[in-house]
Each structure stands twice: as structure tokens, then as C-alpha cells.
Write a protein that holds these residues in place. Structure first.
Motif, mmCIF file in Angstrom:
data_model
loop_
_atom_site.group_PDB
_atom_site.id
_atom_site.type_symbol
_atom_site.label_atom_id
_atom_site.label_comp_id
_atom_site.label_asym_id
_atom_site.label_seq_id
_atom_site.Cartn_x
_atom_site.Cartn_y
_atom_site.Cartn_z
ATOM 1 N N LEU A 72 -26.880 -2.317 -4.176
ATOM 2 C CA LEU A 72 -27.387 -3.322 -5.116
ATOM 3 C C LEU A 72 -26.998 -2.967 -6.540
ATOM 4 C CD1 LEU A 72 -30.968 -3.909 -3.642
ATOM 5 C CD2 LEU A 72 -28.925 -5.323 -3.325
ATOM 6 N N LYS A 109 -39.582 -4.556 -3.515
ATOM 7 C CA LYS A 109 -39.267 -5.926 -3.149
ATOM 8 C C LYS A 109 -38.907 -6.026 -1.669
ATOM 9 C CE LYS A 109 -37.597 -7.270 -7.746
ATOM 10 N NZ LYS A 109 -36.451 -7.826 -8.510
ATOM 11 N N LEU A 142 -36.865 -7.567 1.561
ATOM 12 C CA LEU A 142 -35.478 -7.931 1.839
ATOM 13 C C LEU A 142 -35.441 -9.081 2.848
ATOM 14 C CD1 LEU A 142 -32.392 -7.360 1.703
ATOM 15 C CD2 LEU A 142 -32.735 -5.806 3.645
ATOM 16 N N SER A 190 -33.791 -15.414 -3.986
ATOM 17 C CA SER A 190 -35.065 -14.921 -4.514
ATOM 18 C C SER A 190 -35.775 -16.001 -5.320
ATOM 19 C CB SER A 190 -34.815 -13.687 -5.383
ATOM 20 O OG SER A 190 -33.922 -13.989 -6.446
ATOM 21 N N GLU A 202 -35.880 -9.338 -2.994
ATOM 22 C CA GLU A 202 -34.585 -8.886 -3.475
ATOM 23 C C GLU A 202 -33.641 -10.070 -3.689
ATOM 24 O OE1 GLU A 202 -33.734 -6.029 -4.438
ATOM 25 O OE2 GLU A 202 -34.978 -4.534 -3.444
#
Length: 278
Positions: A64, A111, A113, A170, A182
Motif C-alpha cells: 500500500l 482498516k 480490507l 472506500s 482500506e
């Protein structure tokens, strides 16, 4: 017969043609180059996606944020499945269906996924969507950037029933679940619970999208323009040559206007003055 080519009018026409044809060819070649570039990127993305399936999966945090370099890479994440949503209007192998999307929440917080566990045919039906496994689980799949409505056929329609989302992003999911999400998602390499696995899509600006074929259309248009310029030049040349030949043979119609003593057409200034008396 072709002495008219030396006139100022034809000098202007010739200069325009000599500039217009190379310009059209250049623009057509440039658009063709853009199409070939997108085609090469598409092939490279497909080859890289196959290589990524064979490579060792890396932790999600190392990949990321998602970009062209990491899109399609194999990612692994651990957590527990939470909310499940259905993504309608998704075609696969020429059939209409929907994705089964489940949020994977890490045990240590952070967060969630989004995980595309698989694809099912038909209209979205929560009763047909397999429930996610319980307990801690580790998933492995191709990492993808969040979708944008209108991109890659993603619908932007609203008013969906509860438990459905149009886009895997998101921005859309944070309005449906009470926790952070995410800005990416994962498609499992193998469909879960008998579902069909969803192949990873090409990264943005690398696939054969509408813009690629738009470049190909512009290529054809510029070459057509170049051909049209050549066609019109030959047409004007032929018409001018025929007019010059007819003039030499005396085949042109006589000018109906009165002539002067020198044989040239008379003008208003050559008209005899009228005797105006009071």
C-alpha cells in the motif's frame, strides 16, 4: 496548360497542401503510437499478472498504497470476516452475475480490507451467497486499487437495496459499515465456497479501455484527412487544367457583357455619359 500553377492562388493552395499532409500524417502516427503503447501496457499487465500469481505473496502493508507497480501483486492479510455485501452488474465469461464481497477486519485493529471471495451468476440474492468462514483467517489474492464509477464498466447507479454496493471503493463502503476501509481490495485466487474466482483487472490507464480504441479511431481520422487533402488537390488541378485547355481551344462561352474598343469587358466607368439637362 499548367502555367496556372505559378499564380498566387495556386501558390497558396500548394503551400497549404504541403503543410497539411505532413501534419495529418504526424498526428495519425502519434495517435497510433498511443494505441500501441496502451496495447503493450495491456500485454505487460497480463504477463505480470500471471507472474504475480506465481510469486511469493507479500503482506498487505508492504504493497500500500496501490499504484501501477503494485496493482495485481499477490497480497496476504489476516483477520476475521465481518460484514458481507453483494456487488451487482458484474459480468464474467459473457454471463451476468454479481460479486460476493466480505470485509476482513484485522485483529489488531486498523482498516478493514474488502475481499472479493467469488462470483455468482444471476441477480444478487443474499440467500445464495455463501456465508464467510468464522474465526481468524488468512487470505491471499491479487491486490487491486479502489474502483471508480464509470471505470472498467463499474456502475454508478444509486438506490441499491440494503446489503449491496455499486463500486468496491472506500468512499462507497464507509457509508455502509461502521469502521474504516482500506482504499484497495483483494480478489481471491480461488473462489471461496464453490464460487468462481474473479480475475484481477488491469490497472488504470494500462488496459484496452475506451480511450485506447478512441486513439485508434483518431488515427483513422487523421489519415482520412490526409487522403481528403490529396483528393481535393487533384480535383482542383484537374478542373483548372480542363478550364485552361478549353480556353486554349476557344471552347469557353463568350462573355455576354459588352466590350470596349480594346476587346475587354466593359465596366460602369466605360458607359457613355448621359446628357442630363435641366
Amino acid at each position: 496548360m499548367y502555367r496556372f500553377l505559378l499564380t498566387p492562388r495556386w501558390w497558396g493552395i500548394n503551400v497549404f497542401v504541403l503543410l497539411a499532409i505532413p501534419f495529418c500524417v504526424f498526428m495519425g502516427s502519434w495517435q497510433l503510437g498511443r494505441f500501441e503503447e496502451r496495447l503493450d501496457n495491456h500485454r505487460s499487465a497480463g504477463e505480470r499478472a500471471q507472474e504475480d500469481r506465481r510469486q511469493r505473496a507479500r503482506p498487505l502493508a508492504e504493497l500500500l498504497p496501490v499504484d501501477k507497480a503494485t496493482s495485481g501483486d499477490q497480497a496476504t492479510a489476516t483477520g476475521r470476516y465481518a460484514d458481507q455485501l453483494l456487488v451487482p452488474d458484474r459480468d464474467l465469461d459473457g454471463r451476468s452475475g454479481y460479486y460476493v464481497l466480505t470485509l476482513l477486519r484485522p485483529d489488531e485493529g486498523g482498516k478493514a480490507l474488502p475481499v472479493v471471495r467469488g462470483w455468482l451468476p444471476g441477480t444478487p440474492d443474499p440467500a445464495k451467497a455463501p456465508a464467510p468462514p468464522s474465526g481468524e483467517i488468512t487470505v491471499t489474492g491479487a491486490l487491486q486499487a479502489s474502483e471508480t464509477p464509470g471505470d472498467n464498466g463499474v456502475s454508478d447507479r444509486g438506490g441499491l437495496p440494503s446489503g449491496q454496493t455499486a463500486a468496491i471503493s472506500s468512499a462507497s463502503l464507509v457509508n455502509l459499515v461502521p469502521y474504516g476501509v482500506e482504499d484497495a481490495f483483494v480478489t481471491l485466487n480461488r473462489g471461496d465456497s464453490g464460487m468462481t474466482a474473479v480475475p484481477p483487472r488491469a490497472a488504470a490507464q494500462t488496459g484496452l479501455d475506451a480511450k485506447a480504441f478512441q486513439n485508434l479511431g483518431y488515427t483513422a481520422e487523421w489519415f482520412v484527412f490526409a487522403g481528403f487533402v490529396v483528393f481535393m488537390w487533384f480535383r482542383l488541378l484537374r478542373r483548372e487544367a480542363e478550364t485552361a485547355r478549353d480556353a486554349e481551344l476557344g471552347l469557353l462561352p463568350e462573355d455576354p457583357r459588352p466590350t470596349t474598343a480594346a476587346g475587354t469587358p466593359a465596366t460602369a466607368d466605360d458607359a457613355p455619359a448621359q446628357d442630363v439637362r435641366a
